[in-house]
Design a protein around this motif. Structure first.
Motif, PDB file in Angstrom:
ATOM      1  N   GLY A 149       0.920  -1.171   0.055  1.00 13.62           N
ATOM      2  CA  GLY A 149       0.127   0.029  -0.014  1.00 13.62           C
ATOM      3  C   GLY A 149       0.823   1.129  -0.090  1.00 13.62           C
ATOM      4  N   THR A 150       2.118   1.194   0.387  1.00 13.11           N
ATOM      5  CA  THR A 150       3.195   2.286   0.169  1.00 13.11           C
ATOM      6  C   THR A 150       3.161   2.917  -1.106  1.00 13.11           C
ATOM      7  N   PHE A 151       2.805   1.943  -2.189  1.00 15.77           N
ATOM      8  CA  PHE A 151       3.052   2.479  -3.461  1.00 15.77           C
ATOM      9  C   PHE A 151       1.613   3.316  -3.740  1.00 15.77           C
ATOM     10  N   ALA A 152       0.516   3.157  -3.326  1.00 20.23           N
ATOM     11  CA  ALA A 152      -0.609   3.717  -3.332  1.00 20.23           C
ATOM     12  C   ALA A 152      -0.492   5.312  -2.710  1.00 20.23           C
ATOM     13  N   ALA A 153       0.520   5.290  -1.838  1.00 18.03           N
ATOM     14  CA  ALA A 153       0.435   6.461  -0.920  1.00 18.03           C
ATOM     15  C   ALA A 153       1.454   7.568  -2.062  1.00 18.03           C
ATOM     16  N   LEU A 154       2.436   7.062  -2.808  1.00 16.02           N
ATOM     17  CA  LEU A 154       3.147   7.608  -3.767  1.00 16.02           C
ATOM     18  C   LEU A 154       2.579   7.891  -4.886  1.00 16.02           C
ATOM     19  N   PHE A 155       1.674   6.772  -5.445  1.00 14.88           N
ATOM     20  CA  PHE A 155       1.318   6.817  -6.881  1.00 14.88           C
ATOM     21  C   PHE A 155       0.001   7.279  -7.206  1.00 14.88           C
ATOM     22  N   GLY A 156      -1.016   7.097  -5.936  1.00 15.23           N
ATOM     23  CA  GLY A 156      -2.547   7.365  -6.297  1.00 15.23           C
ATOM     24  C   GLY A 156      -2.602   8.829  -6.517  1.00 15.23           C
ATOM     25  N   PRO A 157      -2.181   9.554  -5.390  1.00 15.78           N
ATOM     26  CA  PRO A 157      -2.175  10.990  -5.626  1.00 15.78           C
ATOM     27  C   PRO A 157      -1.917  11.568  -6.747  1.00 15.78           C
ATOM     28  N   PHE A 158      -0.689  11.100  -7.311  1.00 11.31           N
ATOM     29  CA  PHE A 158      -0.096  11.381  -8.846  1.00 11.31           C
ATOM     30  C   PHE A 158      -1.187  11.252  -9.865  1.00 11.31           C
ATOM     31  N   LEU A 159      -1.943  10.154  -9.811  1.00 10.93           N
ATOM     32  CA  LEU A 159      -2.659   9.988 -11.086  1.00 10.93           C
ATOM     33  C   LEU A 159      -4.065  10.714 -10.804  1.00 10.93           C
ATOM     34  N   SER A 160      -4.293  11.040  -9.576  1.00 15.61           N
ATOM     35  CA  SER A 160      -5.572  11.874  -9.322  1.00 15.61           C
ATOM     36  C   SER A 160      -5.410  13.407  -9.595  1.00 15.61           C
ATOM     37  N   ARG A 162      -3.160  14.725 -11.937  1.00 14.98           N
ATOM     38  CA  ARG A 162      -2.653  15.145 -13.326  1.00 14.98           C
ATOM     39  C   ARG A 162      -3.548  14.507 -14.512  1.00 14.98           C
ATOM     40  N   ALA A 163      -3.655  15.225 -15.819  1.00 16.22           N
ATOM     41  CA  ALA A 163      -4.416  14.725 -16.744  1.00 16.22           C
ATOM     42  C   ALA A 163      -3.364  14.263 -17.684  1.00 16.22           C
ATOM     43  N   ILE A 164      -3.108  12.973 -17.328  1.00 12.10           N
ATOM     44  CA  ILE A 164      -2.256  12.191 -18.141  1.00 12.10           C
ATOM     45  C   ILE A 164      -2.908  11.281 -19.240  1.00 12.10           C
ATOM     46  N   PHE A 165      -3.881  10.648 -19.039  1.00 12.57           N
ATOM     47  CA  PHE A 165      -4.444   9.829 -19.948  1.00 12.57           C
ATOM     48  C   PHE A 165      -5.695  10.558 -20.781  1.00 12.57           C
ATOM     49  N   SER A 166      -5.944  11.926 -20.410  1.00 15.93           N
ATOM     50  CA  SER A 166      -7.100  12.467 -20.938  1.00 15.93           C
ATOM     51  C   SER A 166      -6.746  13.948 -20.809  1.00 15.93           C
ATOM     52  N   ALA A 167      -7.628  14.872 -21.414  1.00 18.52           N
ATOM     53  CA  ALA A 167      -7.418  16.249 -21.266  1.00 18.52           C
ATOM     54  C   ALA A 167      -8.221  16.840 -19.685  1.00 18.52           C
ATOM     55  N   GLY A 176      -6.744   6.123 -15.429  1.00 21.85           N
ATOM     56  CA  GLY A 176      -5.658   5.837 -14.613  1.00 21.85           C
ATOM     57  C   GLY A 176      -5.993   4.517 -13.889  1.00 21.85           C
ATOM     58  N   ILE A 177      -7.257   4.449 -13.243  1.00 22.57           N
ATOM     59  CA  ILE A 177      -7.757   3.271 -12.674  1.00 22.57           C
ATOM     60  C   ILE A 177      -7.911   2.193 -13.540  1.00 22.57           C
ATOM     61  N   THR A 178      -8.268   2.326 -15.118  1.00 24.65           N
ATOM     62  CA  THR A 178      -8.515   1.184 -15.833  1.00 24.65           C
ATOM     63  C   THR A 178      -6.984   0.601 -16.029  1.00 24.65           C
ATOM     64  N   VAL A 179      -5.807   1.671 -16.167  1.00 23.77           N
ATOM     65  CA  VAL A 179      -4.581   1.077 -16.353  1.00 23.77           C
ATOM     66  C   VAL A 179      -4.081   0.351 -15.072  1.00 23.77           C
ATOM     67  N   LEU A 180      -4.501   0.726 -13.846  1.00 24.15           N
ATOM     68  CA  LEU A 180      -3.892   0.177 -12.880  1.00 24.15           C
ATOM     69  C   LEU A 180      -4.610  -1.456 -12.625  1.00 24.15           C
TER      70      LEU A 180
END
Length: 407
Positions: A149-160, A162-167, A176-180
């Motif tokens: 779950g440490t990964f979630a603390a680092l990576f979850g907020p990042f994906l929430s 930033r507009a990485i997969f869509s404008a 991002g959830i789909t990719v995960l």
């Protein structure tokens, strides 16, 4: 010979590592969903009390899916059920993406229901680790999976954020959830998960009552559930309190991120501690830490540094009650009903977690920050007291057994 031992150790470690990574990815989806769900609902016209409906539906779906998932695992094994649940979360991410694009709050609720179904199964990853680990390393295996779950603390907020997969940042978060979840499917498919050793057997209320007569099992479930409820209550209440005293959103986000790190990072060594002093001692110490954190929060003047520090301590206490309690529930469950007891344990956790998620607004309005901490003390103190009694009785029983005359 050394090569054979190395190969054997590696084959035992890889499934645990796969479950740990999958658990981290699964919790990351939960972090993303809790971050964006209310904001998305508000942007779609569901404001006020309606804004938390999608997230509430996610918790409800988690609760309703827990026991049926365990029943399916008894019949078909863990891997097919884990894969099907992760696939449902892939669909949930896609549904969330289109809910944002089409401004459809009903579709958003469906998306979060599908996410909740998968999270119910993610909670079983820590128990699956016990089945793939060697007996002498089971505590460390469960702890390592939670550490994922440490990964979630680092990576979850990042994906929430930033507009990485869509404008659109919100649409991107759901993609991002789909990719995960696609990554979870890959990990679970590649992980060796044994078939349940016991054949399915009937399980009813009488079996639950019989199992709960074992103090360690009952206390393990109580610590895991109350610790989770306390953590949810104070985590959300602290966000409301920090906002009320003028803390910026970016600072609140950082405080919560440190809290989440404190929740999962101790799992790196918690398994070894459990092996040394026992699950009951670890869970009881975690309960004491939660109580101490609440006492400090009430005694010191309300300030940003105090709340931030208490959030970190709160995360450590949660980890000890959750990992220690879950380990007790797994170790003392009757073998013929292990999966069912795991389901009962996670349902009880889900109930308290849901209460902890829904009550903060009302508690803060009626009783404030001090009242929220008083509730935590009132709920956890009796469990700690009973655990201390059980812990004292065990050495006394051992001394009495040694004092009996031998024939």
């Amino acid at each position: 010979m050394p090569e054979a031992r190395y190969s054997s150790a590696l084959s035992a470690f890889l499934p645990v590592a796969g479950l740990a990574l999958a658990n981290g990815l699964g919790i990351a989806t939960a972090v993303i969903s809790v971050t964006v769900s209310a904001m998305v609902a508000g942007s779609l016209g569901w404001t006020g009390a309606l804004a938390t409906v999608p997230y509430g539906i996610q918790f409800l779906a988690l609760l309703l899916a827990t026991y049926p998932s365990a029943a399916l695992m008894r019949r078909f094994g863990r891997k097919p059920v884990f894969l099907a649940a992760a696939l449902s979360s892939v669909a949930g991410g896609v549904a969330g993406f289109f809910a944002v694009l089409w401004s459809d709050p009903v579709l958003l609720c469906i998306a979060h229901a599908l996410l909740g179904l998968n999270l119910a199964n993610v909670n079983f990853y820590r128990f699956a680790a016990l089945e793939v680990a060697r007996p002498q390393h089971q505590a460390q295996a469960m702890s390592l999976v939670v550490f994922g779950g440490t990964f979630a603390a680092l990576f979850g907020p990042f994906l929430s954020r930033r507009a990485i997969f869509s404008a659109d940042v919100f649409a991107s978060a759901y993609l991002g959830i789909t990719v995960l979840c696609l990554a979870i499917i890959t990990l679970i498919a590649a992980t060796r998960l044994p078939w349940p050793e016991t054949t399915p057997s009937k399980f009813g209320l009488s079996d639950i009552r019989k199992a709960l007569q074992v103090p360690q099992l009952a206390l393990g479930m109580a610590f895991a559930a109350t610790g989770y409820g306390a953590m949810n209550l104070l985590m959300i209440a602290s966000s409301l309190t920090l906002d009320g005293i003028g803390c910026l959103y970016s600072d609140i986000s950082v405080a919560i991120q440190w809290h989440v790190l404190a929740m999962f990072a101790p799992s790196l060594f918690m398994g070894r501690i459990i092996k040394i002093i026992g699950g009951l001692t670890v869970a009881a110490l975690g309960g004491m830490i939660l109580i101490a954190s609440s006492i400090v929060s009430m005694l010191y003047p309300l300030s940003i540094p105090v709340i931030q520090a208490c959030l970190v301590v709160l995360g450590i206490g949660w980890n000890m009650t959750y990992v220690g309690g879950s380990y007790l529930a797994a170790q003392y469950a009757p073998a013929e009903h292990a999966l069912s007891i795991q389901a009962v344990n996670d349902v009880s956790i889900g109930v308290f977690a849901m209460l902890g998620a829904f009550l903060p607004g009302a508690v803060m309005a009626l009783a404030g920050w001090g009242g929220a901490n008083l509730i935590v003390i009132a709920v956890i103190a009796p469990v700690v007291f009973v655990a201390l009694l059980v812990g004292l009785q065990r050495p006394n029983a051992a001394r009495r057994a040694q004092a009996l005359p031998t024939k």
